[in-house]
Design a protein around this motif. Structure first.
Motif, mmCIF file in Angstrom:
data_model
loop_
_atom_site.group_PDB
_atom_site.id
_atom_site.type_symbol
_atom_site.label_atom_id
_atom_site.label_comp_id
_atom_site.label_asym_id
_atom_site.label_seq_id
_atom_site.Cartn_x
_atom_site.Cartn_y
_atom_site.Cartn_z
ATOM 1 N N SER A 70 -11.916 3.737 -6.316
ATOM 2 C CA SER A 70 -12.377 2.862 -5.231
ATOM 3 C C SER A 70 -12.385 1.393 -5.644
ATOM 4 N N THR A 73 -8.569 0.377 -4.709
ATOM 5 C CA THR A 73 -7.972 0.649 -3.403
ATOM 6 C C THR A 73 -9.037 0.615 -2.315
ATOM 7 N N ASP A 74 -8.616 0.239 -1.112
ATOM 8 C CA ASP A 74 -9.542 0.215 0.023
ATOM 9 C C ASP A 74 -9.544 1.539 0.781
ATOM 10 N N ASP A 75 -8.651 2.459 0.432
ATOM 11 C CA ASP A 75 -8.524 3.727 1.149
ATOM 12 C C ASP A 75 -9.475 4.806 0.634
ATOM 13 N N ASN A 77 -13.346 5.787 -0.659
ATOM 14 C CA ASN A 77 -14.752 5.375 -0.697
ATOM 15 C C ASN A 77 -15.509 6.254 -1.675
#
Length: 112
Positions: A70, A73-75, A77
């Motif tokens: 996380s 990357t923003d994908d 969570n």
């Protein structure tokens, strides 16, 4: 001429003031860490799913890996906000506890 040394009363006041400042700073730090409400509890995500106990358990178990991913990357969570509340949280904590040993190994070692 040498500077006068503080009296015992002044030293005591400084000590009390220092301790009071430390307590106030600690309270501010702890208050800053307080969790807020999650408006997405019980609300389905884009795929129509609401995370429950079992997904919380799995995500707690893989939390260290998910956290590192996380960061880049923003994908991905770290924590599913579209969950069913306390049961997801309970599963997440149990999963993280299983991964880190949950203290059981230390208790077993202490009995030997």
């Amino acid at each position: 001429m040498a500077s006068p040394t503080p009296s015992a009363a002044q030293a005591r006041r400084r000590l009390i003031a220092g301790r009071l400042l430390a307590v106030v700073l600690l309270a501010l730090v702890l208050a800053a860490c307080a969790a807020g409400p999650n408006p997405d509890v019980g609300v389905p995500d884009a795929s129509g799913e609401v995370a429950g106990f079992w997904l919380g358990l799995w995500q707690g178990f893989i939390a260290p890996v998910t956290f590192v991913i996380s960061l880049f990357t923003d994908d991905v969570n770290f924590y599913e906000v579209h969950n069913n509340g306390n049961w997801y949280d309970f599963g997440f904590v149990i999963g993280a506890g299983i991964l880190f040993g949950g203290g059981g190994a230390g208790a077993f070692r202490a009995r030997r």
